[in-house]
Design a protein around this motif. Structure first.
Motif, PDB file in Angstrom:
ATOM      1  N   GLY A 224     -16.569  51.305 -38.429  1.00 62.45           N
ATOM      2  CA  GLY A 224     -16.183  50.314 -38.705  1.00 62.45           C
ATOM      3  C   GLY A 224     -17.128  49.259 -38.571  1.00 62.45           C
ATOM      4  N   LYS A 225     -17.255  47.812 -39.506  1.00 59.14           N
ATOM      5  CA  LYS A 225     -18.405  47.007 -39.370  1.00 59.14           C
ATOM      6  C   LYS A 225     -16.486  45.841 -39.533  1.00 59.14           C
ATOM      7  CE  LYS A 225     -21.825  44.795 -41.866  1.00 59.14           C
ATOM      8  NZ  LYS A 225     -21.753  43.219 -41.790  1.00 59.14           N
ATOM      9  N   THR A 226     -17.684  44.659 -38.218  1.00 54.74           N
ATOM     10  CA  THR A 226     -16.219  43.441 -38.829  1.00 54.74           C
ATOM     11  C   THR A 226     -17.275  42.432 -39.655  1.00 54.74           C
ATOM     12  OG1 THR A 226     -15.712  43.511 -36.985  1.00 54.74           O
ATOM     13  CG2 THR A 226     -15.806  41.137 -37.733  1.00 54.74           C
ATOM     14  N   LEU A 227     -16.778  41.907 -40.685  1.00 50.97           N
ATOM     15  CA  LEU A 227     -17.487  41.115 -42.072  1.00 50.97           C
ATOM     16  C   LEU A 227     -17.497  39.701 -41.552  1.00 50.97           C
ATOM     17  CD1 LEU A 227     -15.922  41.893 -44.611  1.00 50.97           C
ATOM     18  CD2 LEU A 227     -17.281  43.079 -44.181  1.00 50.97           C
ATOM     19  N   ARG A 228     -18.388  38.973 -40.612  1.00 49.89           N
ATOM     20  CA  ARG A 228     -18.282  38.117 -39.668  1.00 49.89           C
ATOM     21  C   ARG A 228     -18.133  36.679 -40.304  1.00 49.89           C
ATOM     22  NH1 ARG A 228     -20.013  40.304 -34.794  1.00 49.89           N
ATOM     23  NH2 ARG A 228     -20.975  41.750 -34.757  1.00 49.89           N
ATOM     24  N   GLY A 229     -18.963  36.911 -41.033  1.00 51.03           N
ATOM     25  CA  GLY A 229     -18.646  35.308 -41.834  1.00 51.03           C
ATOM     26  C   GLY A 229     -17.362  35.123 -42.378  1.00 51.03           C
ATOM     27  N   SER A 230     -15.908  36.434 -42.774  1.00 51.72           N
ATOM     28  CA  SER A 230     -14.987  35.750 -43.029  1.00 51.72           C
ATOM     29  C   SER A 230     -13.775  35.204 -41.244  1.00 51.72           C
ATOM     30  CB  SER A 230     -14.446  37.734 -43.160  1.00 51.72           C
ATOM     31  OG  SER A 230     -14.605  38.433 -42.023  1.00 51.72           O
ATOM     32  N   ARG A 231     -14.379  34.461 -40.973  1.00 52.56           N
ATOM     33  CA  ARG A 231     -13.701  34.309 -40.112  1.00 52.56           C
ATOM     34  C   ARG A 231     -13.898  32.433 -40.252  1.00 52.56           C
ATOM     35  NH1 ARG A 231     -17.194  35.623 -35.822  1.00 52.56           N
ATOM     36  NH2 ARG A 231     -15.979  37.198 -34.995  1.00 52.56           N
ATOM     37  N   THR A 232     -12.845  32.470 -39.648  1.00 50.69           N
ATOM     38  CA  THR A 232     -12.060  30.803 -40.066  1.00 50.69           C
ATOM     39  C   THR A 232     -11.898  30.198 -38.608  1.00 50.69           C
ATOM     40  OG1 THR A 232      -9.908  30.901 -40.708  1.00 50.69           O
ATOM     41  CG2 THR A 232     -11.492  31.384 -42.254  1.00 50.69           C
ATOM     42  N   PRO A 233     -11.315  29.298 -38.361  1.00 49.67           N
ATOM     43  CA  PRO A 233     -11.050  28.633 -37.312  1.00 49.67           C
ATOM     44  C   PRO A 233      -9.632  29.427 -36.814  1.00 49.67           C
ATOM     45  CG  PRO A 233     -11.766  26.681 -38.298  1.00 49.67           C
ATOM     46  CD  PRO A 233     -11.774  27.945 -39.361  1.00 49.67           C
ATOM     47  N   ALA A 234      -8.712  29.206 -38.130  1.00 47.03           N
ATOM     48  CA  ALA A 234      -7.712  29.825 -38.051  1.00 47.03           C
ATOM     49  C   ALA A 234      -7.341  31.207 -37.953  1.00 47.03           C
ATOM     50  CB  ALA A 234      -6.686  29.416 -38.680  1.00 47.03           C
ATOM     51  N   THR A 235      -7.894  32.105 -37.901  1.00 42.91           N
ATOM     52  CA  THR A 235      -8.680  33.166 -38.221  1.00 42.91           C
ATOM     53  C   THR A 235      -9.403  34.319 -38.062  1.00 42.91           C
ATOM     54  OG1 THR A 235      -9.234  33.807 -41.165  1.00 42.91           O
ATOM     55  CG2 THR A 235      -6.352  33.945 -40.507  1.00 42.91           C
ATOM     56  N   ALA A 236      -8.979  34.996 -37.638  1.00 44.06           N
ATOM     57  CA  ALA A 236     -10.720  36.515 -36.838  1.00 44.06           C
ATOM     58  C   ALA A 236     -10.970  36.677 -38.104  1.00 44.06           C
ATOM     59  CB  ALA A 236      -9.515  37.661 -36.042  1.00 44.06           C
ATOM     60  N   ALA A 237     -12.288  37.334 -38.064  1.00 44.84           N
ATOM     61  CA  ALA A 237     -13.206  37.575 -38.462  1.00 44.84           C
ATOM     62  C   ALA A 237     -12.243  39.516 -39.282  1.00 44.84           C
ATOM     63  CB  ALA A 237     -14.209  38.220 -38.312  1.00 44.84           C
ATOM     64  N   ARG A 238     -12.418  39.391 -40.503  1.00 45.81           N
ATOM     65  CA  ARG A 238     -12.375  40.457 -41.244  1.00 45.81           C
ATOM     66  C   ARG A 238     -12.927  42.126 -41.050  1.00 45.81           C
ATOM     67  NH1 ARG A 238      -9.265  38.940 -45.697  1.00 45.81           N
ATOM     68  NH2 ARG A 238      -9.341  36.194 -45.506  1.00 45.81           N
ATOM     69  N   HIS A 239     -12.296  43.087 -40.874  1.00 44.55           N
ATOM     70  CA  HIS A 239     -12.771  44.346 -40.014  1.00 44.55           C
ATOM     71  C   HIS A 239     -12.738  45.701 -40.820  1.00 44.55           C
ATOM     72  CE1 HIS A 239     -15.027  46.777 -37.115  1.00 44.55           C
ATOM     73  NE2 HIS A 239     -13.911  47.682 -37.514  1.00 44.55           N
ATOM     74  N   VAL A 240     -13.514  46.285 -42.210  1.00 39.85           N
ATOM     75  CA  VAL A 240     -13.563  47.498 -43.006  1.00 39.85           C
ATOM     76  C   VAL A 240     -13.517  48.434 -41.673  1.00 39.85           C
ATOM     77  CG1 VAL A 240     -13.382  47.749 -44.510  1.00 39.85           C
ATOM     78  CG2 VAL A 240     -13.939  45.633 -45.060  1.00 39.85           C
ATOM     79  N   MET A 241     -12.983  49.471 -42.069  1.00 41.28           N
ATOM     80  CA  MET A 241     -13.598  51.220 -42.127  1.00 41.28           C
ATOM     81  C   MET A 241     -14.010  51.637 -42.879  1.00 41.28           C
ATOM     82  SD  MET A 241     -11.909  53.668 -38.839  1.00 41.28           S
ATOM     83  CE  MET A 241     -10.351  53.714 -39.826  1.00 41.28           C
ATOM     84  N   THR A 242     -15.675  52.369 -42.455  1.00 42.59           N
ATOM     85  CA  THR A 242     -16.121  53.141 -43.777  1.00 42.59           C
ATOM     86  C   THR A 242     -16.024  54.417 -43.742  1.00 42.59           C
ATOM     87  OG1 THR A 242     -17.668  52.110 -43.560  1.00 42.59           O
ATOM     88  CG2 THR A 242     -16.356  51.557 -45.217  1.00 42.59           C
ATOM     89  N   ALA A 243     -15.879  55.622 -44.414  1.00 45.40           N
ATOM     90  CA  ALA A 243     -16.325  57.026 -45.180  1.00 45.40           C
ATOM     91  C   ALA A 243     -17.161  56.970 -45.252  1.00 45.40           C
ATOM     92  CB  ALA A 243     -14.559  57.765 -45.033  1.00 45.40           C
TER      93      ALA A 243
END
Length: 281
Positions: free
Chosen positions: A27-46
């Motif tokens: 898995g990898k967190t998309l750190r730039g997707s974080r906003t003041p109101a929401t956590a950063a998105r996280h995507v899991m890959t195979a």
């Protein structure tokens, strides 16, 4: 799975059909997707270990975690028979190995503190009496690493379904600019693969290649495509861009490219080159 990911799955299967396929789940967190109101998105890959091509991906939203998305991720890959799945300690779960057995797949799973009883059992095995099965050295990103691997066949005493072999991995690491400073890390893993199914060198390669996904995919997305500083945050934009980056890396990897930055410059000089790469005429 996106249409772009589906496009490359068949090509990877064909490219690796002569040897048992190994797939790394990470898995990898998309750190730039974080906003003041929401956590950063996280995507899991195979990812296909041999080529570094992403075969499937799934979003891990704030209401769940990677454990619950393991089976849905691998459900996107039609045939797992004979495939070896590698994953980090988070996925050392009984329901995961049950699922993989139903799919006809094998597994190599790291064991850490999230499975304290199993970890204690593994550390208590007579490792001092076991010689190194493999030992190799690696250089990259300003450091040198020495990996040694020991293997024990498990007959009784390990409380985990279908576990056939226990593995101890020791990693000695030093920075090239600090040659006298070593750090040592000992990690344990288990697998359902028996001795006749996987020689020590094969196990070592699959464990090493699982770690290399960080370099082949995640590091490239961060450094070459500057993913962590991307300010795309609306809707599914962050996940879509992650898929596009994976597709670009996969298309280049399948042509034998090892230096993604240089390949990007090559294709940027002529607009027909990316089209030819994607098979568009």
């Amino acid at each position: 799975m996106s249409k772009l990911e589906r496009r490359y799955t068949g090509r990877v299967t064909a490219a690796t059909s002569t040897t048992p396929r190994a797939i790394a789940v990470d898995g990898k967190t998309l750190r730039g997707s974080r906003t003041p109101a929401t956590a950063a998105r996280h995507v899991m890959t195979a990812c296909d270990q041999l080529t570094g091509v992403v075969l499937a991906s799934t979003t891990v939203d704030g209401k769940t975690n990677e454990i619950t998305r393991f089976a849905p991720l691998l459900d996107q890959i039609s045939d797992l028979r004979g495939t070896v799945i590698t994953a980090d300690a988070l996925h050392c779960q009984r329901q995961h190995v049950t699922y993989l057995a139903q799919r006809g797949a094998h597994w190599i799973l790291t064991v850490k503190g999230n499975q304290p009883h199993l970890h204690t059992q593994l550390t208590a095995l007579p490792w001092r009496a076991v010689p190194d099965a493999t030992r190799d050295t690696d250089r990259g990103h300003g450091r040198r690493e020495i990996h040694s691997l020991k293997i024990l066949t498990i007959s009784t005493g390990i409380d985990f379904p279908n576990a056939a072999q226990a593995i101890q991995i020791r990693r000695r690491r030093r920075r090239l600019d600090q040659p006298k400073r070593f750090t040592t890390e000992t990690v344990y893993a288990i697998t359902d693969l028996r001795v006749h199914q996987a020689q020590p060198a094969q196990l070592a390669a699959r464990i090493r290649n699982h770690w290399s996904i960080e370099n082949k995919v995640h590091w490239v997305r961060d450094v070459t495509y500057d993913e962590d500083r991307s300010q795309i945050r609306t809707g599914t934009g962050p996940e879509v861009m992650a898929v596009l980056r994976n597709a670009a890396i996969g298309a280049l990897r399948l042509t034998g490219v090892t230096h993604i930055t240089a390949a990007n410059r090559h294709h940027a000089r002529d607009s027909t080159r990316p089209l030819a790469l994607l098979g568009i005429t």
